[in-house]
Design an enzyme around this catalytic site. Structure first.
Site, mmCIF file in Angstrom:
data_model
loop_
_atom_site.group_PDB
_atom_site.id
_atom_site.type_symbol
_atom_site.label_atom_id
_atom_site.label_comp_id
_atom_site.label_asym_id
_atom_site.label_seq_id
_atom_site.Cartn_x
_atom_site.Cartn_y
_atom_site.Cartn_z
ATOM 1 N N ALA A 180 6.857 14.699 7.642
ATOM 2 C CA ALA A 180 6.351 13.570 7.091
ATOM 3 C C ALA A 180 5.872 13.011 7.005
ATOM 4 O O ALA A 180 5.175 12.000 8.561
ATOM 5 C CB ALA A 180 8.291 12.752 7.337
ATOM 6 N N GLU A 217 -2.945 23.772 2.957
ATOM 7 C CA GLU A 217 -1.475 22.979 1.843
ATOM 8 C C GLU A 217 -2.286 23.007 0.330
ATOM 9 O O GLU A 217 -1.481 23.474 -0.608
ATOM 10 C CB GLU A 217 -1.008 21.659 2.620
ATOM 11 C CG GLU A 217 -0.105 21.509 1.761
ATOM 12 C CD GLU A 217 0.047 19.680 1.407
ATOM 13 O OE1 GLU A 217 -0.989 19.460 2.175
ATOM 14 O OE2 GLU A 217 0.896 19.090 1.731
HETATM 15 C C1 LIG Z 1 8.777 16.855 -5.107
HETATM 16 C C2 LIG Z 1 7.971 15.990 -4.014
HETATM 17 C C3 LIG Z 1 8.216 16.500 -3.183
HETATM 18 C C4 LIG Z 1 7.187 15.721 -1.608
HETATM 19 N N1 LIG Z 1 7.014 16.877 -0.431
HETATM 20 C C5 LIG Z 1 6.474 16.136 0.088
HETATM 21 C C6 LIG Z 1 6.407 15.851 2.184
HETATM 22 O O1 LIG Z 1 7.349 17.507 2.253
HETATM 23 N N2 LIG Z 1 6.093 15.609 3.020
HETATM 24 C C7 LIG Z 1 5.411 14.184 2.518
HETATM 25 O O2 LIG Z 1 4.837 13.359 3.244
HETATM 26 N N3 LIG Z 1 5.272 14.017 1.174
HETATM 27 C C8 LIG Z 1 6.226 14.471 0.293
HETATM 28 N N4 LIG Z 1 5.662 14.137 -1.396
HETATM 29 C C9 LIG Z 1 4.486 12.780 -1.637
HETATM 30 C C10 LIG Z 1 3.466 13.033 -2.109
HETATM 31 O O3 LIG Z 1 2.543 13.493 -1.740
HETATM 32 C C11 LIG Z 1 3.240 11.223 -2.941
HETATM 33 O O4 LIG Z 1 4.000 11.236 -4.073
HETATM 34 C C12 LIG Z 1 1.591 11.852 -3.248
HETATM 35 O O5 LIG Z 1 1.362 11.878 -2.292
HETATM 36 C C13 LIG Z 1 1.610 10.563 -4.662
HETATM 37 O O6 LIG Z 1 1.924 9.668 -3.848
HETATM 38 P P1 LIG Z 1 2.611 8.110 -3.851
HETATM 39 O O7 LIG Z 1 3.521 8.733 -4.273
HETATM 40 O O8 LIG Z 1 2.820 6.824 -2.806
HETATM 41 O O9 LIG Z 1 1.536 7.853 -5.174
HETATM 42 P P2 LIG Z 1 0.715 6.805 -5.673
HETATM 43 O O10 LIG Z 1 -0.306 7.006 -4.249
HETATM 44 O O11 LIG Z 1 1.428 5.734 -5.429
HETATM 45 O O12 LIG Z 1 0.303 6.416 -7.041
HETATM 46 C C14 LIG Z 1 0.322 6.333 -8.318
HETATM 47 C C15 LIG Z 1 -0.884 6.874 -9.089
HETATM 48 O O13 LIG Z 1 -1.915 6.057 -8.553
HETATM 49 C C16 LIG Z 1 -3.582 7.267 -7.935
HETATM 50 N N5 LIG Z 1 -4.229 6.948 -7.707
HETATM 51 C C17 LIG Z 1 -3.795 6.391 -6.093
HETATM 52 N N6 LIG Z 1 -4.813 6.188 -5.722
HETATM 53 C C18 LIG Z 1 -6.192 6.412 -6.514
HETATM 54 C C19 LIG Z 1 -7.460 5.575 -6.277
HETATM 55 N N7 LIG Z 1 -8.006 5.997 -5.209
HETATM 56 N N8 LIG Z 1 -7.955 6.560 -7.664
HETATM 57 C C20 LIG Z 1 -7.470 6.400 -8.248
HETATM 58 N N9 LIG Z 1 -6.400 6.757 -8.846
HETATM 59 C C21 LIG Z 1 -5.018 7.188 -7.811
HETATM 60 C C22 LIG Z 1 -2.751 8.375 -8.160
HETATM 61 O O14 LIG Z 1 -3.344 9.822 -8.109
HETATM 62 C C23 LIG Z 1 -1.621 8.494 -9.273
HETATM 63 O O15 LIG Z 1 -1.696 8.736 -10.335
HETATM 64 C C24 LIG Z 1 6.607 14.271 -2.648
HETATM 65 C C25 LIG Z 1 6.488 14.061 -3.160
HETATM 66 C C26 LIG Z 1 6.983 14.365 -4.420
HETATM 67 C C27 LIG Z 1 7.603 14.275 -5.963
#
Ligand SMILES: Cc1cc2nc3c(=O)[nH]c(=O)nc-3n(C[C@H](O)[C@H](O)[C@H](O)COP(=O)(O)OP(=O)(O)OC[C@H]3O[C@@H](n4cnc5c(N)ncnc54)[C@H](O)[C@@H]3O)c2cc1C
Length: 267
Positions: free
Chosen positions: A6, A128
């Site tokens: 998490a 990973e």
């Molecule tokens: C099915 C599923 C399973 C998951 N499993 C896990 C899990 O087991 N454990 C866990 O901890 N998380 C998990 N996640 C979370 C996942 O790792 C995050 O959703 C992911 O890292 C993106 O974060 P966010 O959703 O907050 O998007 P955001 O960070 O809000 O990103 C939104 C957009 O902005 C872009 N962006 C952000 N920063 C930048 C930058 N510096 N430059 C350019 N573009 C940028 C992103 O690429 C994206 O297009 C899971 C997600 C899903 C959908």
């Protein structure tokens, strides 16, 4: 035991350093965990969760630690599995921590690892990311296989869809690109076994193979015609499952940032 990790929170995904969950040390060496997580794979079924929390909120990434949290611990609750586009056989949910008391032994790695959680996470990220790339290649090969079977048997204009040069050329191009991906992934696996897989190379594999997977799925759905939009066909489910590969494990945009850092283009 079913495990989960998490990290992500409602306001911190890509920007993991911005997590708000805290695990504050108490006079007796125990910790009190507060906060919440979202999008956690296996969250609903989990028996044991590795929770990323701030142990020194003022110190940013250098104040982050990892904790082992067992299901059933008072103050720890799970949200209902979230409704997703794909990966429906796997649960993804929210987790809530309300004054969860954790013994000192819950700190992963022991007392020496206090505030070193971020380093541990970074060390494991190449593996990973490579796992995601391996999955992308495997799914792409499966999709091409289903599509080859389909176009051989589906008749249009009195001939099999496979008889059109467009179909054959499309599949030839996809097969070639997936073979290239396979070679790169094999190389990364070799490096991993030698403990030499760096973050930038693993990020290249994750970004390129998952982009390719989505391209393969889209082309294979197209070759299935309307059947490619029907849930009963494996290609349709594979198409839905593929989309998240470019998002989790670090988005592909973040992968590109990591790659450029390795090229000395960014601090
Ligand atoms: C099915 C599923 C399973 C998951 N499993 C896990 C899990 O087991 N454990 C866990 O901890 N998380 C998990 N996640 C979370 C996942 O790792 C995050 O959703 C992911 O890292 C993106 O974060 P966010 O959703 O907050 O998007 P955001 O960070 O809000 O990103 C939104 C957009 O902005 C872009 N962006 C952000 N920063 C930048 C930058 N510096 N430059 C350019 N573009 C940028 C992103 O690429 C994206 O297009 C899971 C997600 C899903 C959908």
């Amino acid at each position: 035991m079913v495990g989960a990790i998490a990290m992500t929170e409602p306001a911190a995904g890509s920007d993991l350093q911005g997590i708000k969950s805290t695990a504050m040390v108490q006079a007796d060496g125990s910790f009190v965990l507060n906060g919440s997580k979202t999008y956690i794979t296996n969250g609903w079924h989990s028996d044991l969760v590795i929770v990323v929390a701030k142990t020194n909120p003022a110190a940013g990434a250098k104040g982050t630690s990892l904790f082992l949290l067992e299901a059933g611990t008072p103050g720890f609750t799970k949200g209902k599995p979230l409704k997703k586009l794909g990966l429906k056989a796997q649960d993804t949910c929210e987790l809530f921590f309300d004054n969860v008391r954790l013994p000192a032994e819950a700190l992963l790695g022991g007392a020496d690892m206090i505030n070193k959680g971020f380093i541990c996470l970074m060390e494991q990220l190449p593996w990973e990311r490579l796992q995601i790339a391996i999955g992308a290649v495997a799914a792409s090969l499966a999709a091409i296989g289903w599509t080859v079977d389909f176009v051989k048997q589906r008749q249009v204009f009195g001939q099999a869809v496979a008889a059109f040069q467009h179909t054959r050329f499309t599949l030839a191009e996809l097969q070639t690109e997936v073979q290239i991906a396979q070679v790169f992934v094999d190389k990364c696996t070799e490096l991993l076994l030698l403990d030499k897989l760096d973050t930038a190379t693993a990020s290249m594999a994750k970004y390129w193979c998952t982009d390719l997977q989505c391209k393969v799925m889209d082309a294979c759905v197209q070759l299935h015609g309307g059947s490619g939009f029907m849930w009963e066909y494996p290609i349709t489910r594979a198409y839905a499952d593929a989309r998240v590969q470019r998002i989790y494990g670090g988005t592909n945009e973040i992968m590109k940032e990591v790659i450029t850092r390795g090229m000395g283009l960014m601090q």
